[in-house]
Write an enzyme that holds these catalytic residues in place. Structure first.
Site, PDB file in Angstrom:
ATOM      1  N   THR A 175       9.554   3.389  -1.726  1.00 25.50           N
ATOM      2  CA  THR A 175      10.626   4.460  -2.061  1.00 25.50           C
ATOM      3  C   THR A 175      11.778   4.619  -1.308  1.00 25.50           C
ATOM      4  O   THR A 175      13.203   4.333  -1.699  1.00 25.50           O
ATOM      5  CB  THR A 175       9.916   5.746  -2.376  1.00 25.50           C
ATOM      6  OG1 THR A 175       8.758   5.754  -2.964  1.00 25.50           O
ATOM      7  CG2 THR A 175      10.886   6.650  -3.072  1.00 25.50           C
ATOM      8  N   PRO A 178       0.979  -1.345   0.174  1.00 22.88           N
ATOM      9  CA  PRO A 178      -0.035  -0.035  -0.017  1.00 22.88           C
ATOM     10  C   PRO A 178       0.867   1.262   0.101  1.00 22.88           C
ATOM     11  O   PRO A 178       2.001   1.188   0.214  1.00 22.88           O
ATOM     12  CB  PRO A 178      -0.661   0.006   1.287  1.00 22.88           C
ATOM     13  CG  PRO A 178      -0.465  -1.488   1.939  1.00 22.88           C
ATOM     14  CD  PRO A 178       0.666  -2.062   1.296  1.00 22.88           C
ATOM     15  N   HIS A 199     -26.852  10.173  19.729  1.00 27.24           N
ATOM     16  CA  HIS A 199     -26.282   9.331  18.835  1.00 27.24           C
ATOM     17  C   HIS A 199     -25.016   8.531  18.956  1.00 27.24           C
ATOM     18  O   HIS A 199     -24.731   7.546  18.716  1.00 27.24           O
ATOM     19  CB  HIS A 199     -26.295  10.307  17.289  1.00 27.24           C
ATOM     20  CG  HIS A 199     -25.903   9.678  16.242  1.00 27.24           C
ATOM     21  ND1 HIS A 199     -26.830   9.350  15.099  1.00 27.24           N
ATOM     22  CD2 HIS A 199     -24.593   9.101  15.794  1.00 27.24           C
ATOM     23  CE1 HIS A 199     -25.958   8.634  14.443  1.00 27.24           C
ATOM     24  NE2 HIS A 199     -24.924   8.428  14.254  1.00 27.24           N
ATOM     25  N   GLU A 200     -24.197   9.632  19.423  1.00 30.38           N
ATOM     26  CA  GLU A 200     -22.670   8.948  19.885  1.00 30.38           C
ATOM     27  C   GLU A 200     -22.773   8.263  20.821  1.00 30.38           C
ATOM     28  O   GLU A 200     -21.789   7.104  20.922  1.00 30.38           O
ATOM     29  CB  GLU A 200     -21.703  10.062  19.750  1.00 30.38           C
ATOM     30  CG  GLU A 200     -21.498  11.135  18.781  1.00 30.38           C
ATOM     31  CD  GLU A 200     -21.363  10.473  17.480  1.00 30.38           C
ATOM     32  OE1 GLU A 200     -20.876   9.282  17.565  1.00 30.38           O
ATOM     33  OE2 GLU A 200     -21.763  10.939  16.435  1.00 30.38           O
ATOM     34  N   GLY A 229       6.824   2.658   2.466  1.00 31.79           N
ATOM     35  CA  GLY A 229       8.439   2.840   2.727  1.00 31.79           C
ATOM     36  C   GLY A 229       9.059   2.095   1.408  1.00 31.79           C
ATOM     37  O   GLY A 229      10.235   1.874   1.539  1.00 31.79           O
ATOM     38  N   HIS A 231     -23.668   4.499  19.720  1.00 41.24           N
ATOM     39  CA  HIS A 231     -22.592   3.873  19.161  1.00 41.24           C
ATOM     40  C   HIS A 231     -21.599   3.555  20.412  1.00 41.24           C
ATOM     41  O   HIS A 231     -21.333   2.002  20.543  1.00 41.24           O
ATOM     42  CB  HIS A 231     -21.749   4.659  18.354  1.00 41.24           C
ATOM     43  CG  HIS A 231     -22.240   5.187  17.212  1.00 41.24           C
ATOM     44  ND1 HIS A 231     -22.869   4.229  16.206  1.00 41.24           N
ATOM     45  CD2 HIS A 231     -22.388   6.389  16.511  1.00 41.24           C
ATOM     46  CE1 HIS A 231     -23.154   4.674  15.034  1.00 41.24           C
ATOM     47  NE2 HIS A 231     -23.220   5.874  15.140  1.00 41.24           N
TER      48      HIS A 231
HETATM   49  P1  ADP Z   1       5.587   4.636  -0.805  1.00 50.04           P
HETATM   50  O1  ADP Z   1       6.984   4.521  -1.698  1.00 50.04           O
HETATM   51  O2  ADP Z   1       5.640   3.089  -0.236  1.00 50.04           O
HETATM   52  O3  ADP Z   1       4.595   5.190  -1.089  1.00 50.04           O
HETATM   53  P2  ADP Z   1       7.609   6.355   0.697  1.00 50.04           P
HETATM   54  O4  ADP Z   1       8.646   5.386   0.777  1.00 50.04           O
HETATM   55  O5  ADP Z   1       7.503   7.188  -0.447  1.00 50.04           O
HETATM   56  O6  ADP Z   1       6.492   5.108   0.575  1.00 50.04           O
HETATM   57  O7  ADP Z   1       7.353   6.649   2.293  1.00 50.04           O
HETATM   58  C1  ADP Z   1       7.025   7.949   2.477  1.00 50.04           C
HETATM   59  C2  ADP Z   1       7.633   8.435   3.934  1.00 50.04           C
HETATM   60  O8  ADP Z   1       6.939   7.725   4.811  1.00 50.04           O
HETATM   61  C3  ADP Z   1       9.069   8.245   3.774  1.00 50.04           C
HETATM   62  O9  ADP Z   1       9.920   9.341   3.429  1.00 50.04           O
HETATM   63  C4  ADP Z   1       9.347   7.970   5.476  1.00 50.04           C
HETATM   64  O10 ADP Z   1       9.632   9.277   6.157  1.00 50.04           O
HETATM   65  C5  ADP Z   1       7.990   7.675   5.972  1.00 50.04           C
HETATM   66  N1  ADP Z   1       8.179   6.012   5.810  1.00 50.04           N
HETATM   67  C6  ADP Z   1       7.342   5.076   5.224  1.00 50.04           C
HETATM   68  N2  ADP Z   1       7.881   3.685   5.731  1.00 50.04           N
HETATM   69  C7  ADP Z   1       8.751   3.864   6.675  1.00 50.04           C
HETATM   70  C8  ADP Z   1       9.621   2.805   7.040  1.00 50.04           C
HETATM   71  N3  ADP Z   1       9.126   1.610   7.232  1.00 50.04           N
HETATM   72  N4  ADP Z   1      10.329   3.333   8.080  1.00 50.04           N
HETATM   73  C9  ADP Z   1      10.565   4.541   8.430  1.00 50.04           C
HETATM   74  N5  ADP Z   1      10.065   5.484   7.741  1.00 50.04           N
HETATM   75  C10 ADP Z   1       8.972   5.273   6.819  1.00 50.04           C
END
Ligand code: ADP
Length: 618
Positions: A189, A183, A403-404, A187, A407
């Site tokens: 990238t 998703p 309402h709340e 992390g 729930h």
């Molecule tokens: P994706 O490419 O999966 O959409 P990214 O790698 O761009 O996500 O993540 C965006 C930011 O979220 C990263 O720059 C980092 O700051 C944080 N992040 C996401 N996953 C991690 C992780 N496993 N550990 C530390 N930071 C994370």
């Protein structure tokens, strides 16, 4: 001859210290022999007069002046005509030259501008990958937390890049492509950058959507260009984000598909085949839709490794929070493990955002360390939106409170339901008057296994708002405030019937997960694979589940009307009641009930509920 064109009307004339004679005076001077020599300049319409006494003057004359010629002739004064054609020619040349120069200049300017435009158009084919040179990537594996398995798998890629001989010596083929699946925000990238950082190689990154332009063929040439640039810098890493933007199955889509995308994909496949084994270029690609990728892309020799990067579990979230807390001062007593528990379903990016929001709130409050209050406010801001102005104590506020509380009370009473985190009347932007927040069960979340009882409980809790309104204000006074709850109930009910086989229709999956992927979400729904009769039965089942959920909710709330009143009064005064306190109040009331001998009544109610549960659990 008009007087306007008379030479005298032309103002002063150059003369060496003496006023020039008038025209008629000049004629008289010629006739009377006072003039020695005349030199006529026809273009300038003037005559240079040399007098017998040595004076030299210029006198303006008419164009084509016959009178002057005749007078000079009669008086025997020599008159020469100056040939100023050459002067005129050179003057014309200069002015023409200037004109030509001006034209040329203009033309050059135009050409330059159109060349710029043309360059832009032709330059479409050039890829603009973000390149981080060798050693320029500062991310390391230690910056990536909570996804240990993915990290371990990718550790190997670092070795491929650092010491390829270890593999090539025994004939192992280094993988060309690694597909990171997960998703958004988990992390992917970050992992790719960490590999480049650890191996100390250049890092090219590009989103697949950047390949595709309006013009057919541009994407393909960008892919070519990217690989050419990467090969020059080998060993290196190419990272293509959202590869599904070009990597979707070919031949899918409306109107023959997207030619441009298919060409781009073909080029990508060709390039991946094109670079020799062990060339040192490793392609990493990220996607959250591996199911839609073209099979050719995932076959061995291309993206032959698939690594799943999932949402982190509780421990993972704690580790990620710890990574991001390294650069942010936390107040003493802040337990990251507690915050990891409160953030189920959060991705790494969400967690990083949580700490960042908390840091911003802390700075705004002029504090120096991030405390639990700031973290709590940040969490609320992320999950529920910005706060809006509190409601006045009005009938509307009271209705929202009931309402709340409906729930919240059901969350506390119904077994298998999620745990109540808090119930509040503090409104949020977007028309949310208040909310009862629950925390999903960690086991359910981590295992990904959802039981029928859990779904039934969720439906009952979701109906809590409508049930409370109905119990307190009567069936005619219920509001549309429950519309999103009803939507949720409908969705759960439909999934139970059509996907999980949780209904008398039997253990059949009648619908697939999610919307059609190739047609754009919800744009065109494919024809269902069941008959109309089955469709009607599905609708009837969903309706029955929803009705039973409402009945069960009312059966639980009706006998607890006085408890609801107490809770609503408290909520209106305090505006927020957290889960623990809420449970304590409910617990005390339940004990009081059984002690007061209303046990018999409760039994009857319980029996009723049991009957309904039986119906539900059928
Ligand atoms: P994706 O490419 O999966 O959409 P990214 O790698 O761009 O996500 O993540 C965006 C930011 O979220 C990263 O720059 C980092 O700051 C944080 N992040 C996401 N996953 C991690 C992780 N496993 N550990 C530390 N930071 C994370």
């Amino acid at each position: 001859m008009s007087s306007d064109s008379s030479p005298q009307a032309r103002g002063t004339w150059p003369a060496r210290g003496v006023d020039p004679p008038s025209y008629s005076q000049l004629l008289t001077d010629i006739r009377e022999g006072r003039v020695k020599d005349l030199e006529l300049s026809p273009r300038q319409q003037e005559v240079r007069v040399e007098f017998g006494d040595g004076r030299e003057l210029r006198v303006p004359v008419f164009a084509n002046d016959q009178q002057l010629l005749r007078t000079a002739e009669q008086a025997g004064v020599p008159l020469t005509v100056r040939d100023d054609r050459a002067d005129a020619a050179s003057a014309a040349l200069v002015s023409n030259g200037l004109l030509v120069l001006l034209l040329l200049g203009g033309l050059a300017l135009l050409l330059k501008r159109s060349a710029k435009v043309a360059n832009k158009a032709l330059g479409f084919g050039a890829s603009k990958p973000r390149l981080q040179p060798e050693g320029g990537v500062s991310v390391r594996f230690e910056d990536v937390a909570g996804i240990a398995e993915a990290k371990e798998e990718l550790q190997e890629v670092v070795t491929f890049l650092k010491a390829p001989e270890r593999y090539t010596a025994i004939g192992a083929r280094i993988p060309k492509g690694v597909l990171l699946i997960g998703p958004p925000g988990t992390g992917k990238t970050l992992l790719a950058r960490a590999i480049a950082g650890e191996a100390g190689v250049p890092f090219f990154s590009m989103a697949a959507s950047e390949f595709v332009e309006m013009f057919v063929g541009v994407g393909a040439s960008r892919v070519r260009d990217l690989f050419r640039k990467a090969k020059e810098k080998s060993p290196c890493i190419i990272f293509i984000d959202e590869v599904d933007a070009v990597g979707r199955q070919r031949g899918a889509g409306i109107g023959g598909g997207n030619d441009e995308r298919e060409q781009t994909l073909n080029q990508l496949l060709t390039e991946m085949d094109g670079f020799a084994d062990n060339s040192g270029v490793i392609l990493l690609a990220a996607t959250n839709r591996p199911d839609v990728l073209d099979a050719a892309l995932t076959r061995p020799g291309r993206f032959d490794r698939r690594i799943t990067v999932d949402l982190p579990d509780r421990r993972g979230r704690e580790e990620i929070l710890a990574v991001h807390a390294r650069t942010r001062p936390l107040a003493e007593g802040v337990r990251l493990s507690a915050w990891a528990s409160r953030t189920p379903g959060f991705s790494g990016a969400d967690l990083s955002n949580l700490l960042n929001e908390a840091a911003i709130l802390t700075a705004r409050r002029r504090q120096t360390t991030i405390d639990d209050v700031a973290l709590g406010d940040a969490l609320e801001r992320i999950t529920m939106g910005l706060t809006a102005a509190p409601l006045q104590d009005s009938a509307k506020k009271r209705l929202i409170a009931y309402h709340e509380v409906g729930h919240a009370l059901l969350t506390t009473l119904v077994p298998h339901a999620d745990q109540l985190d808090k119930v509040t009347l503090l409104p949020r932007s977007g028309g949310i008057g208040g909310f009862a927040r629950t925390m999903p069960d960690e086991d359910v979340l981590d295992s990904g296994l959802i039981s029928k009882a859990y779904l039934l409980a969720r439906m009952v809790v979701a109906m809590g708002g409508r049930a409370a309104e109905q119990v307190v204000f009567g069936p005619d006074e219920v509001t549309q405030g429950a519309s999103s709850d009803l939507e949720l109930v409908g969705r759960i009910g439909r999934e139970m019937v059509t996907r999980y086989g949780f209904s008398p229709l039997g253990p059949v999956a009648l619908e697939a997960e999610g919307p059609e992927v190739f047609l754009g979400r919800d744009w065109l729904r494919s024809e269902p694979h069941y008959s109309k009769v089955t469709g009607n039965r599905i609708d009837a089942q969903v309706r029955e589940l929803a009705c039973h959920a409402l009945e069960k909710a009312m059966a639980l709330l009706e006998p607890r009307r006085d408890l609801m009143d107490v809770l609503v009064e408290r909520l209106i005064v305090e505006e927020t009641i957290d889960g623990d306190r809420f449970r304590a109040i409910v617990e005390a009331d339940e004990q009081r009930r059984s002690a007061c001998g209303s046990a018999a009544e409760a039994d009857v109610q319980a029996a009723q509920v049991g009957v309904q549960a039986g119906v539900l659990n059928r």
